[in-house]
Design an enzyme around this catalytic site. Structure first.
Site, short mmCIF file in Angstrom:
data_model
loop_
_atom_site.label_atom_id
_atom_site.label_comp_id
_atom_site.label_asym_id
_atom_site.label_seq_id
_atom_site.Cartn_x
_atom_site.Cartn_y
_atom_site.Cartn_z
N GLU A 111 108.49 46.63 30.90
CA GLU A 111 107.66 45.96 31.89
C GLU A 111 107.01 47.02 32.76
O GLU A 111 107.61 48.06 33.05
CB GLU A 111 108.48 45.04 32.81
CG GLU A 111 109.04 43.82 32.13
CD GLU A 111 110.44 44.05 31.59
OE1 GLU A 111 111.05 45.09 31.91
OE2 GLU A 111 110.94 43.19 30.84
N TYR A 123 101.14 53.74 28.08
CA TYR A 123 101.86 53.04 27.01
C TYR A 123 100.91 52.55 25.91
O TYR A 123 101.25 52.62 24.73
CB TYR A 123 102.70 51.90 27.57
CG TYR A 123 103.87 52.40 28.39
CD1 TYR A 123 104.90 53.13 27.80
CD2 TYR A 123 103.93 52.18 29.75
CE1 TYR A 123 105.96 53.61 28.54
CE2 TYR A 123 105.00 52.65 30.50
CZ TYR A 123 106.01 53.37 29.90
OH TYR A 123 107.06 53.85 30.63
#
Length: 154
Positions: A111, A123
Site C-alpha cells: 500500500e 513501484y
C-alpha cells in the site's frame, strides 16, 4: 550483497539495527511510522523479511515484508533522505523480491499513500500495478491507500 558503485551492503536486519531504521523513518513522514520495539519484533515474525542497506557502518535503508502462504506484502521501505534516487531503494526491493521468489511467492502486494506520487512511480517502474484503493487507510493525516501488486515469475 554488495552493490557495485554504491558502496552499499544489503544484509538481514539485526535487532541492533532498529535505531538506525527508526532514524530513517523520522525523515519519511510519507512512510508508515513504526516504533523501535515494533521493528525489533518484526524480526521474529513467521514469514517475515527484514533487510537493511549499510554504508560505512551506517544503516542507510531498509525493507520490511511478510509472507503468508504463496503471497507476500512489502510493509515498509525507506532510504535516508540524502541517499534517495541513487538506486538503493530499488536494490533493497529487488533483494526482497528475489527472496520472496525463492520462497515460492507468486504475488507481492503493498500500500502507498495516495498522495505519494513519487513512491507510486517508483513501484510502477518496477512492474507493480494499481489494483485497488483503501479509503481511510492512513492516519496523521487521514488518507486513502493505493493498493499495488506485482506477479512474480517462478
Amino acid at each position: 550483497m554488495k552493490r557495485e558503485g554504491m558502496g552499499v551492503v544489503i544484509r538481514k536486519m539485526r535487532p541492533e539495527d532498529a535505531a538506525g531504521v527508526r532514524r530513517i523513518l523520522q525523515q519519511a513522514p510519507e512512510a508508515a511510522n513504526w516504533p523501535e520495539r515494533s521493528l525489533e519484533e518484526s524480526l521474529t515474525w513467521a514469514g517475515g523479511l527484514a533487510l537493511v542497506s549499510e554504508c560505512d557502518g551506517e544503516i542507510t535503508g531498509f525493507v520490511l515484508g511478510r509472507q503468508i502462504t504463496d503471497e507476500a506484502e512489502i510493509l515498509n521501505l525507506g532510504v535516508l533522505l540524502e541517499r534517495r534516487r541513487q538506486g538503493e531503494g530499488g536494490a533493497l526491493l529487488e533483494k526482497a523480491l528475489a527472496e520472496f521468489r525463492t520462497r515460492g511467492v507468486g504475488r507481492v502486494f503493498l500500500e502507498v499513500r495516495e498522495s505519494n506520487e513519487t513512491a507510486i512511480g517508483f513501484y510502477e517502474k518496477r512492474d507493480f500495478s494499481k489494483v485497488g484503493r483503501r479509503v481511510g487507510y492512513y492516519r496523521e493525516p487521514a488518507e486513502a491507500a493505493v493498493l499495488m501488486e506485482k506477479k512474480l515469475a517462478r
